[in-house]
Design a protein around this motif. Sequence first.
Motif, PDB file in Angstrom:
ATOM      1  N   THR A 227       4.911  67.896  26.791  1.00  0.00           N
ATOM      2  CA  THR A 227       5.753  68.649  27.715  1.00  0.00           C
ATOM      3  C   THR A 227       6.727  69.469  26.885  1.00  0.00           C
ATOM      4  O   THR A 227       7.848  69.041  26.656  1.00  0.00           O
ATOM      5  N   PRO A 228       6.253  70.603  26.372  1.00  0.00           N
ATOM      6  CA  PRO A 228       7.084  71.379  25.453  1.00  0.00           C
ATOM      7  C   PRO A 228       8.382  71.834  26.101  1.00  0.00           C
ATOM      8  O   PRO A 228       8.400  72.203  27.276  1.00  0.00           O
ATOM      9  N   GLY A 229       9.455  71.790  25.327  1.00  0.00           N
ATOM     10  CA  GLY A 229      10.754  72.222  25.827  1.00  0.00           C
ATOM     11  C   GLY A 229      11.113  73.590  25.283  1.00  0.00           C
ATOM     12  O   GLY A 229      10.277  74.489  25.244  1.00  0.00           O
ATOM     13  N   GLU A 230      12.355  73.683  24.818  1.00  0.00           N
ATOM     14  CA  GLU A 230      12.831  74.979  24.339  1.00  0.00           C
ATOM     15  C   GLU A 230      12.238  75.324  22.979  1.00  0.00           C
ATOM     16  O   GLU A 230      11.813  74.455  22.238  1.00  0.00           O
ATOM     17  N   THR A 231      12.271  76.591  22.658  1.00  0.00           N
ATOM     18  CA  THR A 231      11.759  77.047  21.369  1.00  0.00           C
ATOM     19  C   THR A 231      12.682  76.575  20.247  1.00  0.00           C
ATOM     20  O   THR A 231      13.894  76.748  20.323  1.00  0.00           O
ATOM     21  N   VAL A 232      12.098  75.949  19.238  1.00  0.00           N
ATOM     22  CA  VAL A 232      12.881  75.475  18.089  1.00  0.00           C
ATOM     23  C   VAL A 232      12.770  76.452  16.932  1.00  0.00           C
ATOM     24  O   VAL A 232      13.757  76.858  16.337  1.00  0.00           O
ATOM     25  N   LEU A 233      11.550  76.802  16.623  1.00  0.00           N
ATOM     26  CA  LEU A 233      11.342  77.704  15.492  1.00  0.00           C
ATOM     27  C   LEU A 233      10.647  78.960  15.981  1.00  0.00           C
ATOM     28  O   LEU A 233       9.666  78.882  16.728  1.00  0.00           O
ATOM     29  N   ASP A 234      11.156  80.094  15.580  1.00  0.00           N
ATOM     30  CA  ASP A 234      10.543  81.348  15.967  1.00  0.00           C
ATOM     31  C   ASP A 234      10.419  82.231  14.728  1.00  0.00           C
ATOM     32  O   ASP A 234      11.416  82.634  14.143  1.00  0.00           O
ATOM     33  N   VAL A 235       9.187  82.467  14.326  1.00  0.00           N
ATOM     34  CA  VAL A 235       8.934  83.282  13.138  1.00  0.00           C
ATOM     35  C   VAL A 235       8.421  84.636  13.609  1.00  0.00           C
ATOM     36  O   VAL A 235       7.491  84.702  14.410  1.00  0.00           O
TER      37      VAL A 235
ATOM     38  N   GLU B 275      10.030  72.448  21.366  1.00  0.00           N
ATOM     39  CA  GLU B 275      10.314  71.011  21.310  1.00  0.00           C
ATOM     40  C   GLU B 275       9.094  70.231  21.784  1.00  0.00           C
ATOM     41  O   GLU B 275       8.431  70.629  22.736  1.00  0.00           O
ATOM     42  N   GLY B 276       8.817  69.118  21.135  1.00  0.00           N
ATOM     43  CA  GLY B 276       7.727  68.265  21.560  1.00  0.00           C
ATOM     44  C   GLY B 276       6.361  68.851  21.317  1.00  0.00           C
ATOM     45  O   GLY B 276       5.413  68.553  22.036  1.00  0.00           O
ATOM     46  N   GLU B 277       6.270  69.703  20.311  1.00  0.00           N
ATOM     47  CA  GLU B 277       5.017  70.367  20.069  1.00  0.00           C
ATOM     48  C   GLU B 277       4.634  70.207  18.593  1.00  0.00           C
ATOM     49  O   GLU B 277       5.486  70.290  17.719  1.00  0.00           O
ATOM     50  N   VAL B 278       3.353  69.964  18.356  1.00  0.00           N
ATOM     51  CA  VAL B 278       2.855  69.968  16.985  1.00  0.00           C
ATOM     52  C   VAL B 278       2.067  71.247  16.802  1.00  0.00           C
ATOM     53  O   VAL B 278       1.122  71.511  17.533  1.00  0.00           O
ATOM     54  N   PHE B 279       2.491  72.040  15.826  1.00  0.00           N
ATOM     55  CA  PHE B 279       1.809  73.300  15.566  1.00  0.00           C
ATOM     56  C   PHE B 279       1.076  73.154  14.247  1.00  0.00           C
ATOM     57  O   PHE B 279       1.687  72.865  13.221  1.00  0.00           O
ATOM     58  N   GLY B 280      -0.234  73.315  14.292  1.00  0.00           N
ATOM     59  CA  GLY B 280      -1.012  73.090  13.080  1.00  0.00           C
ATOM     60  C   GLY B 280      -1.413  74.389  12.423  1.00  0.00           C
ATOM     61  O   GLY B 280      -1.729  75.368  13.083  1.00  0.00           O
ATOM     62  N   ILE B 281      -1.371  74.392  11.086  1.00  0.00           N
ATOM     63  CA  ILE B 281      -1.923  75.522  10.347  1.00  0.00           C
ATOM     64  C   ILE B 281      -3.044  74.959   9.494  1.00  0.00           C
ATOM     65  O   ILE B 281      -2.809  74.136   8.615  1.00  0.00           O
TER      66      ILE B 281
ATOM     67  N   ARG C 210      10.763  66.517  19.108  1.00  0.00           N
ATOM     68  CA  ARG C 210      10.941  67.296  17.881  1.00  0.00           C
ATOM     69  C   ARG C 210       9.803  68.307  17.790  1.00  0.00           C
ATOM     70  O   ARG C 210       8.724  68.094  18.349  1.00  0.00           O
ATOM     71  N   ALA C 211      10.073  69.365  17.028  1.00  0.00           N
ATOM     72  CA  ALA C 211       9.024  70.345  16.768  1.00  0.00           C
ATOM     73  C   ALA C 211       8.419  70.037  15.408  1.00  0.00           C
ATOM     74  O   ALA C 211       9.141  69.676  14.481  1.00  0.00           O
ATOM     75  N   ILE C 212       7.121  70.139  15.314  1.00  0.00           N
ATOM     76  CA  ILE C 212       6.463  69.798  14.050  1.00  0.00           C
ATOM     77  C   ILE C 212       5.517  70.913  13.638  1.00  0.00           C
ATOM     78  O   ILE C 212       4.681  71.365  14.426  1.00  0.00           O
ATOM     79  N   LEU C 213       5.680  71.339  12.394  1.00  0.00           N
ATOM     80  CA  LEU C 213       4.762  72.312  11.817  1.00  0.00           C
ATOM     81  C   LEU C 213       3.942  71.575  10.775  1.00  0.00           C
ATOM     82  O   LEU C 213       4.471  71.049   9.792  1.00  0.00           O
TER      83      LEU C 213
ATOM     84  N   THR D 140      -8.752  65.336  11.357  1.00  0.00           N
ATOM     85  CA  THR D 140      -7.482  65.233  10.661  1.00  0.00           C
ATOM     86  C   THR D 140      -6.412  66.178  11.173  1.00  0.00           C
ATOM     87  O   THR D 140      -5.272  65.778  11.332  1.00  0.00           O
ATOM     88  N   ALA D 141      -6.783  67.405  11.418  1.00  0.00           N
ATOM     89  CA  ALA D 141      -5.727  68.353  11.739  1.00  0.00           C
ATOM     90  C   ALA D 141      -5.614  68.642  13.226  1.00  0.00           C
ATOM     91  O   ALA D 141      -4.630  68.289  13.861  1.00  0.00           O
ATOM     92  N   THR D 142      -6.644  69.217  13.767  1.00  0.00           N
ATOM     93  CA  THR D 142      -6.511  69.738  15.124  1.00  0.00           C
ATOM     94  C   THR D 142      -6.340  68.639  16.153  1.00  0.00           C
ATOM     95  O   THR D 142      -5.756  68.854  17.197  1.00  0.00           O
ATOM     96  N   ARG D 143      -6.862  67.459  15.833  1.00  0.00           N
ATOM     97  CA  ARG D 143      -6.725  66.365  16.783  1.00  0.00           C
ATOM     98  C   ARG D 143      -5.265  66.107  17.111  1.00  0.00           C
ATOM     99  O   ARG D 143      -4.913  65.690  18.188  1.00  0.00           O
ATOM    100  N   ARG D 144      -4.408  66.316  16.107  1.00  0.00           N
ATOM    101  CA  ARG D 144      -3.014  65.987  16.311  1.00  0.00           C
ATOM    102  C   ARG D 144      -2.185  67.179  16.777  1.00  0.00           C
ATOM    103  O   ARG D 144      -1.009  67.054  17.003  1.00  0.00           O
ATOM    104  N   THR D 145      -2.813  68.314  16.839  1.00  0.00           N
ATOM    105  CA  THR D 145      -1.994  69.483  17.125  1.00  0.00           C
ATOM    106  C   THR D 145      -2.172  69.930  18.558  1.00  0.00           C
ATOM    107  O   THR D 145      -3.225  69.747  19.166  1.00  0.00           O
ATOM    108  N   ASP D 146      -1.132  70.509  19.056  1.00  0.00           N
ATOM    109  CA  ASP D 146      -1.198  71.064  20.393  1.00  0.00           C
ATOM    110  C   ASP D 146      -1.756  72.472  20.334  1.00  0.00           C
ATOM    111  O   ASP D 146      -2.521  72.898  21.159  1.00  0.00           O
TER     112      ASP D 146
END
Lengths: 406, 367
Positions: A171-179, A202-208, A372-375, A385-391
Motif C-alpha cells: 500500500t504505497p504512501g507518499e513519494t520518498v525518493l524522486d530522481v 513509502e512501502g515500496e521496493v524498487f528494483g534495478i 520504508r522505501a527501498i531501492l 532473487t530480484a523481481t520476486r521482492r520488488t513491486d
Amino acid sequence: MIHQHFMLVDPMTVAENIALGNEPRKWFGLAVDTDRVREEVAELNDRYGFAVDPDARIEDVSVGVQQRVEILKALYRGADTLILDEPTAVLTPQEVEGLFEVFDELTAQGKTIIFITHKLGEAMRTADEITVLRDGKAVSTVEADATTREELAELMVGREVLLDHELEPSTPGETVLDVTDLVATDARDVERVTGVDFSIREGEVFGIAGVDGNGQAELVEAITGLRRPDEGTVHFRGEDVTEDSRRERIEAGMAYVPEDRHERGLVMDFDLVENAILGSQHAPEFANNGRIDWESARDHAEDVIETYDVRPPDPDVTAESLSGGNQQKAIVGREFERDPDLVVATHPPRGVDIGATEFIHDQIRALRKEGRAILLVSSKLDGRTATRRTDRDGRRGRGDERLRRR
Amino acid sequence: MSDGDDKEWRALLDRLQTATYGERILLSLAALVLSILVGALVVLVSGIPADCGGATFCYNPIEVYYELFFGAIGGNPLVEEWSPTNFSMATTLQTTTILLFTGLSVAVAFQAGMFNIGTQGQLVLGSLATAVAVLYATPYLPSGILGTLLLIPVGVVAGAAIGGVWGAIPGALKAYADANEVITTIMLNFVATGISAVLLSQYFQDETSPNPQTPAIPEYAEIPHIPVVGFEPRIDFSLLALLFAIALIGAVHFVLRQTSFGYDLRTSGKQPEAAEYGGVDSKRLMVSSMTLSGALGGIGGSLWVLMVHRRAKERVAGHRHRDRGAAPARGRPVWADHPVRRHAGVLPDDRWLLPPGARADRRGRRR
C-alpha cells in the motif's frame, strides 16, 4: 585455485599473466620465450575451446574472459584439480552459462573441479556430487541427481527453508525518493547514467536489475551523495538534496548498503564497535558535544551482532577477521537499524549463506511493511532473487539507455 | 618465492595481526637488541682502518654503547655519584621535550593518512611567532608571576596559530589542488626558513646583536623551573614543559579516540573510501588534520623560545651545532659533547620523521 578476486596483473597481456612465475626461458635463461608462451596458450585455448586472445591486455577484457585466464593459468601449470571459489559471483548470466560449458569440457577431459558456491541452482546444474558445509563442518555429501533444492537448503541452514515467498500487496504512501533526469559520469568521464528518472514511494521496493557496470554504481552514488550528478535532481522526502553532502543525506534518513564492503562498507582495521557507528559518528545517539559515547556504540554493535547473527559474536574483533558473509551481515545490520526512510542496497545478500539471505529478505520485507522505501540493485535477472521482492522493476540495459519504468 | 614460502609469510603476518601487547613489546625489544648488534658490527668494522698500535679492531662497541647510554643520562649511577638532575640529563630531557611535539605533530598527520614532513617549517615559524607575540604583549602585561602566567599562554597560542596556518597550507593544497603533501611540506620548510630570515633581519632584529635574532623575551616569560626538583637553573630545561608535552600526548590521544572528529580522522587515514561513505568531508578533514598537526609543531617552536633560547633565531631547528658553536666566548661548547646531540643529530630532520616502512598510499592493499 581460482580465487573469487582475481590475481591478475592488469597492464600485462593474457599470455604474460598465464606464464607469470613460470615463464619458459631462452638465451640461457636471460629472456622469456614469449613465442613459446603464446604457442602454449594457443594450444590450451584450442584444446578446451576457450576463445581468449593471448595478446589482449587484462584491463581490456571482460570479467568473464579474466576468469578464463585464471583457469588457463592453472591448466598451464598442469593442474588436474581446479578449485573455484564463488566463480559466478562476478559473471553475467551468459558468462555463467559459458563457464559451465567450460566445466563440462574440462571434466570430459578428465579434470576434477571443486566448485564452491552458495547458489543452489548452480550446484544442482553443474555438480556430480555436492558436499554441504555448515559452521565449518561437512554436514553431508549427496548425489546431485538424487537431491532437491529444498533438501540442499535444509542441509545448509539446518532447518526447513521456504524458498518462495509471496509478497503481500503493498500500500504505497507518499513519494520518498524522486530522481529526475539524472546524468552522471564515472571517474573516467564516461557518461554512465543518461537522463534517468523514477520515484519510489513509502512501502515500496524498487528494483534495478541488470548486469553490473551499466551505470548502477553511478546512479546509486548520485542518490546517496557520494557522487555529484552532472545534471538532474534528486528529491528526498520532497526536498531537493542534489547538492547535499553525504553526511546530510545520512542524517536525513538514507541508509546505504554499498556494493564494495571492503573499501566502503567497513573499515577493515576497526573493530565491530567502531564499525557499528560508521556514518553515525556525529549522530546524537552516539556522540555528545563531539565526544563519542563508546558505551552506546558497544550496545548498538552487540544488538546488530545478535539480531543479524554476525559470527563470531564478539564486538572486539576487527572487521577484517570476519568472513565475507559476516561482514555483509554487519553492514546490512548497521544500515537497516538506522531507522531509515530510504534504504539503498546493492546486492544486499551478496556472499552470505542461504539462511542469512532469507533473513535479509525478511528484513527488507519488514522495512517495506513499515512503510520504508527501498531501492534494490541486483545483477540477478532470474525472478527468484530480484523481481520476486520488488513491486516495480526498472530494468537496466546498456548504460546509455534510459531506465524504463514498468 | 615458492608457494610454501609465501604461505609461511602469510601465516606469520596473520599471526602478527593478532599479537598481544606483551608480544608486541617483546618484538620491539628484539628489534632494539638486533639494531644494537648491527650497530656494534659497524663500530667494529670502522675500527679496522684506524691505527691504534697493532690491534685489528680499534674501537670497542661496548665502550661506545656505554658512553652513549650513560653519557646521555650523565654518568653511570652504579659506579659513580649520580644525581638524576644533572646537566646531561637535563639536556637529554630538553631534546626529548621538543621531539615529543614534533613526533606528536607527525603522528596526527599520519593517523589521518598524510605525511607531514613540514614540522620543521611549522616549528621555525611557530618559534618566531611566539617570540614576536611575547615581545609585543610584554609592555601591556604586568611582570612577575602574573606576567609568567599570561605571557606563556600568549606565546604558545601564537606558536600554535602560526604553525597551524603553515600546516593548513599543504593540507589545502592537497585537498583542493591535488598536490602531494610530501612534496609541498618539504618545500614549505625552505620557504619558512626564508620568511623567518627576512622577517628577523628586516623587522624583528635585535639591534645589539650581529646575528639575525629577535631581542630576548623577559626572563619571567620563560617556562619556570620547578624549584624543588632542582635541575641546575642554568640549564634550559623545565620539567613543567616536559609535563606539558606529556599532557598534550594525552589530549591528542583523547581527541583521536574519543571524539567524532578523531573518528573521522582515523577513518580517513585507514580507508579514505569508507570515510567518504561514512559522511566525512575528506577535503575539509585534510585541512583540519594538517592544521592540528602544524599547530603541534608550532607549539614545539614555542617551547624552543620559551624554554631554550629566550628568543627566535634564524634556523632554530636542525642547525643547533652551528648556533652553539657561534658562542666562542664560552670556549668549546659543552653541548658539543652531549652524546645525544652528537649521535642523533637532534631535531626535525626529515629522516627522523618518516615512520619506518610507512607507505604513502595505503589504498588498494586489501582484497
